[in-house]
Design a protein around this motif. Structure first.
Motif, PDB file in Angstrom:
ATOM      1  N   HIS A 253       0.764  -1.265  -0.089  1.00  0.00           N
ATOM      2  CA  HIS A 253      -0.104  -0.214  -0.073  1.00  0.00           C
ATOM      3  C   HIS A 253       0.828   1.178   0.091  1.00  0.00           C
ATOM      4  O   HIS A 253       0.620   2.102  -1.018  1.00  0.00           O
ATOM      5  N   PHE A 254       1.885   1.343   0.963  1.00  0.00           N
ATOM      6  CA  PHE A 254       2.517   2.673   1.271  1.00  0.00           C
ATOM      7  C   PHE A 254       3.778   2.628   0.071  1.00  0.00           C
ATOM      8  O   PHE A 254       4.052   3.957  -0.316  1.00  0.00           O
TER       9      PHE A 254
ATOM     10  N   ALA B 196       3.552   1.756  -2.977  1.00  0.00           N
ATOM     11  CA  ALA B 196       3.124   2.436  -4.277  1.00  0.00           C
ATOM     12  C   ALA B 196       3.019   3.674  -4.368  1.00  0.00           C
ATOM     13  O   ALA B 196       3.381   4.530  -5.194  1.00  0.00           O
ATOM     14  N   LEU B 197       2.627   4.463  -3.061  1.00  0.00           N
ATOM     15  CA  LEU B 197       2.516   5.685  -3.060  1.00  0.00           C
ATOM     16  C   LEU B 197       4.021   6.318  -3.221  1.00  0.00           C
ATOM     17  O   LEU B 197       4.241   7.589  -3.393  1.00  0.00           O
TER      18      LEU B 197
ATOM     19  N   PHE C 122      -2.081   2.433  -5.377  1.00  0.00           N
ATOM     20  CA  PHE C 122      -2.196   3.005  -3.878  1.00  0.00           C
ATOM     21  C   PHE C 122      -3.637   3.022  -3.601  1.00  0.00           C
ATOM     22  O   PHE C 122      -4.189   2.835  -2.613  1.00  0.00           O
TER      23      PHE C 122
ATOM     24  N   SER D  90      -5.617  -0.075  -3.169  1.00  0.00           N
ATOM     25  CA  SER D  90      -5.247  -0.810  -1.967  1.00  0.00           C
ATOM     26  C   SER D  90      -6.104  -0.325  -0.931  1.00  0.00           C
ATOM     27  O   SER D  90      -6.476  -1.056   0.060  1.00  0.00           O
TER      28      SER D  90
END
Length: 301
Positions: free
Chosen positions: A191-192, A194-195, A279, A282
């Motif tokens: 999740h993180f 991707a950001l 992101f 997710s």
């Protein structure tokens, strides 16, 4: 109203409003956390929790989560001025001073602990406080700047909400609650990261050793894929252990394969927009996964 910014810049003329203090608590992040907390409560036992536990449990946990978010604003205010998505935050601009923010955080934390100890149970209160210290102290103050594995090691603090909801109802730490923690723990890195790929230059400029900055995008994308596979495996455990039934299993597999599709595309395509799309997915993924858990629970209990 605060007179100067942190760097002694020109006076801030805009008056401070309740919206500025609300922004300090990261309400969107806390809302997602509270969704998993509520579902932890509802999954803990058949039926609906007593209204006092439901109301005061969520209130206390939300207060403490908000306090941790405020501390994050204070600790990261210099970094926030560098990054485009955070430079207008109240502490970063000097609209709310660090002292004012910390007093607000302390007030929220004390109120949260009082509510949980008084109306819920001490176990939930101390576990929630521990997650606050883990996020605001260990992760924000140390891990975030110390290692590219920051989000992995610090992810346990952000994975606590369903356990907190569970203990609010049962006053016990139980195995199925820990499965929910495991799922969020496995979800956090893909999740993180991707950001972080999408914001790579900003993290580099701010001196934050996120994985794309220290090891490159391809290495990060490979790890997103690996953690997505771990996540997919972890989401099967509620079914394997008898915690949930077929409705959840179908939902978990469909949602997980979609997440896996995004992860594979990230490796194949050099596309920053795709990282942001991953992101965003997710977030929807986690919300829908827990909704499937909840629906399954009430169909089969």
């Amino acid at each position: 109203m605060t007179d100067t910014t942190h760097d002694g810049a020109a006076s801030v003329s805009q008056p401070v409003t309740w919206r500025d203090y609300l922004e300090l608590t990261k309400p969107k992040v806390v809302a997602l956390m509270m969704l998993t907390t509520v579902i932890g409560m509802l999954l803990a036992r058949p039926g609906i929790p007593h209204w006092t536990v439901f109301v005061f449990g969520n209130m206390g946990i939300a207060f403490l989560a908000g306090a941790a978010a405020v501390v994050n604003h204070v600790v990261d205010h210099k970094i926030d001025t560098i990054m485009a998505r955070t430079r207008k935050r109240p502490v970063a601009t000097g609209k709310v001073s660090s002292v004012e923010a910390l007093v607000f955080a302390l007030s929220l934390a004390l109120a949260g602990m009082l509510v949980l100890v008084w109306q819920v149970n001490a176990l939930t209160a101390w576990l929630t406080l521990a997650s606050l210290v883990g996020y605001a102290g260990v992760y924000t103050l140390f891990l975030k700047r110390a290692t590219p594995q920051n989000i992995v090691i610090g992810g346990i603090a952000g994975a606590m909400p369903p356990l907190l909801g569970w203990t609010a109802v049962t006053n016990q730490v139980e195995g199925h609650a820990l499965l929910l923690v495991l799922i969020i723990f496995a979800w956090t890195p893909p999740h993180f990261w991707a950001l972080a790929i999408h914001r790579k230059e900003e993290y580099a400029k701010a001196g934050i050793p996120m994985l794309p900055v220290t090891h490159g995008e391809r290495y990060t994308k490979l790890h997103i894929l690996l953690y997505t596979l771990i996540l997919l495996a972890a989401t099967l455990l509620p079914f394997v252990t008898g915690m949930s039934g077929g409705i959840y299993l179908v939902g978990a597999v469909v949602l997980g394969l979609r997440f896996l599709h995004y992860s594979i595309r990230l490796i194949r395509e050099d596309n920053r927009k795709l990282a942001m799309d991953t992101f965003k997915y997710s977030i929807s993924y986690l919300m829908l996964l827990f909704v499937f858990l909840l629906v399954d629970h009430y169909v089969y209990f």
